[in-house]
Design a protein around this motif. Structure first.
Motif, short mmCIF file in Angstrom:
data_model
loop_
_atom_site.label_atom_id
_atom_site.label_comp_id
_atom_site.label_asym_id
_atom_site.label_seq_id
_atom_site.Cartn_x
_atom_site.Cartn_y
_atom_site.Cartn_z
N LEU A 4 7.35 11.40 8.62
CA LEU A 4 7.79 10.01 8.49
C LEU A 4 6.62 9.08 8.20
O LEU A 4 6.74 8.15 7.41
N GLU A 5 5.49 9.32 8.84
CA GLU A 5 4.29 8.51 8.58
C GLU A 5 3.86 8.65 7.12
O GLU A 5 3.52 7.67 6.46
N ALA A 6 3.89 9.87 6.61
CA ALA A 6 3.48 10.11 5.23
C ALA A 6 4.42 9.43 4.24
O ALA A 6 4.00 9.03 3.16
N LEU A 7 5.67 9.26 4.63
CA LEU A 7 6.64 8.61 3.75
C LEU A 7 6.56 7.09 3.82
O LEU A 7 7.21 6.41 3.05
N GLY A 8 5.79 6.57 4.76
CA GLY A 8 5.59 5.12 4.83
C GLY A 8 6.57 4.41 5.72
O GLY A 8 7.33 3.57 5.27
N ARG A 9 6.56 4.73 7.00
CA ARG A 9 7.53 4.17 7.93
C ARG A 9 7.45 2.66 8.05
O ARG A 9 8.37 2.02 8.49
N ASP A 10 6.34 2.05 7.70
CA ASP A 10 6.19 0.61 7.85
C ASP A 10 6.63 -0.17 6.62
O ASP A 10 6.25 -1.31 6.44
N GLU A 11 7.45 0.43 5.80
CA GLU A 11 7.94 -0.24 4.61
C GLU A 11 9.27 -0.94 4.88
O GLU A 11 10.11 -1.04 3.99
N ALA A 12 9.47 -1.41 6.11
CA ALA A 12 10.71 -2.11 6.43
C ALA A 12 10.90 -3.26 5.45
O ALA A 12 9.98 -4.00 5.15
N GLY A 13 12.10 -3.37 4.97
CA GLY A 13 12.40 -4.39 3.99
C GLY A 13 12.35 -3.87 2.57
O GLY A 13 12.90 -4.45 1.66
N ALA A 14 11.66 -2.76 2.35
CA ALA A 14 11.60 -2.17 1.02
C ALA A 14 12.95 -1.55 0.68
O ALA A 14 13.73 -1.19 1.56
N ARG A 15 13.20 -1.43 -0.61
CA ARG A 15 14.45 -0.83 -1.05
C ARG A 15 14.62 0.56 -0.44
O ARG A 15 13.71 1.38 -0.49
N ASN A 16 15.77 0.81 0.12
CA ASN A 16 16.13 2.08 0.73
C ASN A 16 15.32 2.43 1.97
O ASN A 16 15.27 3.59 2.36
N ALA A 17 14.69 1.45 2.60
CA ALA A 17 13.91 1.72 3.81
C ALA A 17 14.77 2.29 4.93
O ALA A 17 14.28 3.01 5.79
N GLU A 18 16.08 2.00 4.90
CA GLU A 18 16.95 2.53 5.96
C GLU A 18 16.96 4.05 5.97
O GLU A 18 17.16 4.68 7.00
N TRP A 19 16.68 4.66 4.81
CA TRP A 19 16.65 6.12 4.75
C TRP A 19 15.46 6.69 5.51
O TRP A 19 15.45 7.87 5.84
N LEU A 20 14.47 5.88 5.77
CA LEU A 20 13.35 6.30 6.62
C LEU A 20 13.58 5.89 8.08
O LEU A 20 13.12 6.58 8.99
N LEU A 21 14.29 4.80 8.28
CA LEU A 21 14.47 4.30 9.63
C LEU A 21 15.46 5.12 10.45
O LEU A 21 15.26 5.31 11.64
N PHE A 22 16.51 5.65 9.83
CA PHE A 22 17.46 6.38 10.66
C PHE A 22 16.88 7.70 11.15
O PHE A 22 17.07 8.05 12.32
N PRO A 23 16.11 8.47 10.35
CA PRO A 23 15.49 9.65 10.96
C PRO A 23 14.41 9.27 11.97
O PRO A 23 14.18 9.97 12.95
N ARG A 24 13.76 8.13 11.74
CA ARG A 24 12.78 7.64 12.72
C ARG A 24 13.46 7.39 14.05
O ARG A 24 12.92 7.71 15.11
N SER A 25 14.66 6.84 14.02
CA SER A 25 15.43 6.61 15.23
C SER A 25 15.69 7.93 15.96
O SER A 25 15.57 8.02 17.18
#
Length: 86
Positions: free
Chosen positions: A13-34
Motif C-alpha cells: 500500500l505504501e508503494a502504491l501511494g497511500r497518501d494520495e487521498a483526493g486523487a482519482r480512484n484513491a478509494e481503491w487504495l483506502l479500502f484495502p488500507r482499512s
C-alpha cells in the motif's frame, strides 16, 4: 493478510501511494488500507480510511468498491464504541 503478512501488505500500500487521498480512484487504495489497519488492531484508523473512501466516491449512496464496505463500517463503528452509528 490471509497469509498473516501484514507488514508486506502495508509495504504494498505504501508503494502504491497511500497518501494520495483526493486523487482519482484513491478509494481503491483506502479500502484495502482499512482492512490492513483493522487487522493490525487500529479500528479507528480503519474506520477513518473506509469513511474517506466512501466520501471520495460522493457519499453513502454509492456502492463500496469492495462490496463489503458498509458492513465493515458497521463493524468498525461497533469496535470504536459507536453503537448508534453501527
Amino acid at each position: 493478510m490471509e497469509r498473516d503478512a501484514l507488514d508486506e501488505a502495508e509495504a504494498v500500500l505504501e508503494a502504491l501511494g497511500r497518501d494520495e487521498a483526493g486523487a482519482r480512484n484513491a478509494e481503491w487504495l483506502l479500502f484495502p488500507r482499512s482492512i490492513v489497519l483493522a487487522a493490525q488492531g487500529d479500528a479507528q484508523g480503519a474506520l477513518d480510511a473506509q469513511l474517506e473512501a466512501r466520501r471520495l466516491r460522493g457519499g453513502a449512496g454509492d456502492p463500496d468498491p469492495d462490496f463489503d464496505g458498509w458492513c465493515r463500517i458497521a463493524r468498525l463503528r461497533h469496535a470504536t464504541g459507536d453503537e448508534a452509528g453501527a
